[in-house]
Design an enzyme around this catalytic site. Structure first.
Site, mmCIF file in Angstrom:
data_model
loop_
_atom_site.group_PDB
_atom_site.id
_atom_site.type_symbol
_atom_site.label_atom_id
_atom_site.label_comp_id
_atom_site.label_asym_id
_atom_site.label_seq_id
_atom_site.Cartn_x
_atom_site.Cartn_y
_atom_site.Cartn_z
ATOM 1 N N HIS A 157 -23.050 42.638 10.736
ATOM 2 C CA HIS A 157 -21.918 43.527 10.715
ATOM 3 C C HIS A 157 -21.308 43.317 9.349
ATOM 4 O O HIS A 157 -20.434 44.220 9.099
ATOM 5 C CB HIS A 157 -20.958 42.733 11.766
ATOM 6 C CG HIS A 157 -21.158 42.993 13.207
ATOM 7 N ND1 HIS A 157 -20.522 44.013 13.824
ATOM 8 C CD2 HIS A 157 -22.245 42.530 13.983
ATOM 9 C CE1 HIS A 157 -21.325 43.925 15.256
ATOM 10 N NE2 HIS A 157 -22.090 43.154 15.131
ATOM 11 N N ASP A 364 -16.579 45.563 2.612
ATOM 12 C CA ASP A 364 -16.551 45.563 4.032
ATOM 13 C C ASP A 364 -17.741 46.071 4.522
ATOM 14 O O ASP A 364 -18.185 47.228 4.200
ATOM 15 C CB ASP A 364 -15.296 45.960 4.597
ATOM 16 C CG ASP A 364 -14.650 45.521 5.660
ATOM 17 O OD1 ASP A 364 -15.465 44.583 6.374
ATOM 18 O OD2 ASP A 364 -13.410 45.363 5.921
HETATM 19 O O1 F6P Z 1 -16.400 40.940 9.946
HETATM 20 C C1 F6P Z 1 -17.557 40.237 10.375
HETATM 21 C C2 F6P Z 1 -17.216 39.346 11.500
HETATM 22 O O2 F6P Z 1 -18.186 38.450 12.117
HETATM 23 C C3 F6P Z 1 -16.845 40.298 12.581
HETATM 24 O O3 F6P Z 1 -17.967 40.941 12.821
HETATM 25 C C4 F6P Z 1 -16.037 39.322 13.377
HETATM 26 O O4 F6P Z 1 -15.067 40.189 14.147
HETATM 27 C C5 F6P Z 1 -15.075 38.905 12.315
HETATM 28 O O5 F6P Z 1 -16.017 38.607 11.362
HETATM 29 C C6 F6P Z 1 -14.526 37.485 12.897
HETATM 30 O O6 F6P Z 1 -14.355 36.528 12.197
HETATM 31 P P1 F6P Z 1 -13.970 35.089 12.890
HETATM 32 O O7 F6P Z 1 -14.530 34.870 14.079
HETATM 33 O O8 F6P Z 1 -14.618 34.055 11.950
HETATM 34 O O9 F6P Z 1 -12.441 34.900 12.719
#
Ligand code: F6P
Length: 488
Positions: A157, A364
């Site tokens: 992602h 991003d």
């Molecule tokens: O953007 C990457 C990512 O893994 C997303 O896919 C996810 O929603 C986000 O980071 C969440 O980050 P964390 O779970 O560390 O708060």
């Protein structure tokens, strides 16, 4: 087909509960509608050696959610350590922020191995495993070690950076080699896919032909699948949400003033400091805009135990205070700054209430907030999206006002342009973006990915059969069996 989706964070699917991050929001409808099992962390940890990983399982639409307690001894090293203090900064081209120990790497590998063991209970002959994101780069290799022969796909992602940046991650070679146990590795953009290919060929010396990487695991296809949203569903939700009490209160409080909105996790990749500086500059350069437009910035805290995040939180709080102090009036606050999460329903109504959406990350993978902001607009009077050209979403949303998030003056001018854009231009830009969102939906993302994964698995088996001596007529040999024979 039985689909098992794996990600670190999962969400329980209550539309009224806050959702953090685009991944959780995107996967939710897929699991609800496709009958998939979604496996991830429960957010809790468990002490001691767990023979059988503990999973709490609950229904989610036609599918199910399995939430695992991860091993207490390794959780910190895995999540705050290797995943978010080595991989995350590198993937976002911030090698300067890498802080990691060998223990963190070992914990990361332990949690990947733990997850692999936990997934075995969901294995059926026709199961397809689909692993999400940088927390589980090595999960496919661990599953193969356990003898799993079913298709396993991976989707990243985040961005994949230039070769010299990923080389800043300790153990990068072992990790990327492990990734090649996946049948298919999906990326958000062409640039990400190209960067990965360049690493595999130049740093690992592997042959790549027609986007197939050849390694000791056999063939791994690499491809681009830009993630989408269900734009029409989000639009319907936004139209309803304007009467939600939180949204109505916001609207009443504006007193005819216009609103710009930013919604992000509190993360250095999101360009929040530059964004606040750009608004500061705009009110300084164009004082007539004071009192006529304010910014609602939602910055949801995450990864708070990591130093870089703590420092950013303090810096932002100080900066917002300074800007409000400089431009505010007794009856006007330029920036409304909130450190909490909101439900998807409330967010959709907030987006629809804002004349400008500011999505200005320094880097991003995709950024689904940009897509959701567009989908939430009133077709008769749409707002304007100001979007960083370094967000994956800029490839599709090219009729947004694209900005360089490092150019503070440029952003300030562009936000002012957005505020004064005439209705016909706003509509033209919005319609072009909306038609792209409809075309590249989340449903299409799912089906394109899974079709390509099935195809990649078939190609792998066929190639393995051709290589096998003599080919077995009764049952096609699994490429994994062949691999273990040939690699000793
Ligand atoms: O953007 C990457 C990512 O893994 C997303 O896919 C996810 O929603 C986000 O980071 C969440 O980050 P964390 O779970 O560390 O708060």
């Amino acid at each position: 087909m039985n689909l098992v989706v794996v990600s670190n964070r999962v969400t329980r699917g209550n539309a009224n509960e806050p959702v953090t991050g685009g991944l959780a929001a995107a996967l939710l409808p897929i699991v609800e509608k496709s009958g998939a099992i979604w496996v991830g962390s429960s957010g809790r940890v468990r002490d001691g050696a767990q023979k059988e990983p503990f999973a709490e399982i609950e229904a989610l639409g036609t599918g199910a959610l399995a939430m695992l307690d991860l091993p207490a001894a390794h959780y910190g090293g895995y999540y705050e350590g290797f995943a978010n203090s080595a991989l995350w900064p590198a993937l976002h081209s911030r090698a300067d922020l890498i802080r990691v120990s060998r223990g963190d790497y070992l914990s990361y590998r332990e949690v990947n191995a733990f997850m692999a063991r936990a997934l075995l209970r969901f294995k059926k002959p026709d199961t397809v495993f689909w692993v999400q994101d940088y927390h589980f780069l090595a999960l496919g290799a661990e599953l193969r070690e356990l003898g799993l022969t079913q298709p396993i796909g991976f989707f990243l992602h985040t961005p994949w950076p230039a070769r010299d940046v990923i080389e800043g991650v300790p153990h990068h070679r072992e990790l990327v080699e492990a990734m090649l146990a996946y049948d298919l590795i999906g990326f958000q953009t062409e640039d990400d896919c190209e960067n990965f290919a360049s690493y595999a060929s130049a740093s690992l010396g592997l042959a790549i032909e027609d986007r197939v990487v050849m390694s000791r695991y056999g063939r791994t296809r690499i491809a681009v699948f830009p993630i989408g949203i269900d734009a029409d569903k989000f639009a319907r939700q936004a139209a309803k949400a304007v009467s939600h009490p939180d949204v109505s209160r916001l609207r009443r409080s504006l007193n005819g003033e216009r609103l710009a909105i930013g919604v992000d996790r509190l993360d250095y990749s999101k360009g929040l400091v530059n964004r606040i500086n750009a608004f500061d500059r705009m009110w300084t350069m164009q004082p007539q805009l004071a009192r006529t437009v304010s910014l609602l910035q939602i910055a949801t805290p995450s990864r708070g135990g990591i130093e870089a995040y703590g420092l950013l939180q303090s810096e932002l709080a100080r900066l917002v205070g300074e800007v409000n102090g400089r431009h505010g009036e007794v009856d006007w606050t330029p920036i409304r700054y909130l450190n909490k999460g909101f439900s998807q329903i409330v967010l959709s109504g907030l987006y629809r209430s804002a004349q400008v959406g500011v999505v200005t990350p320094l880097h991003d993978g995709m950024n689904l907030v940009a897509k959701e902001y567009v989908a939430a607009q009133n077709p008769a009077d749409p707002g304007v999206l100001v979007l960083s050209k370094f967000a994956g979403a800029a490839n599709e949303l090219d009729t947004a006002l694209l900005v360089n998030p490092h150019d503070i003056d440029g952003m300030a001018r562009t936000i002012a342009v957005a505020l004064s854009m005439p209705l016909p231009e706003r509509r033209m830009r919005w319609e072009a973006m909306m038609s792209k969102l409809r075309h590249r939906s989340i449903q299409r993302w799912l089906s394109d990915y899974l079709d390509t994964l099935q195809q990649a698995q078939t190609e792998r088996i066929e190639t393995a059969q051709v290589a096998a001596e003599p080919p077995s007529a009764a049952e096609p040999p699994s490429p994994w069996q062949l691999r273990s024979v040939s690699s000793g």
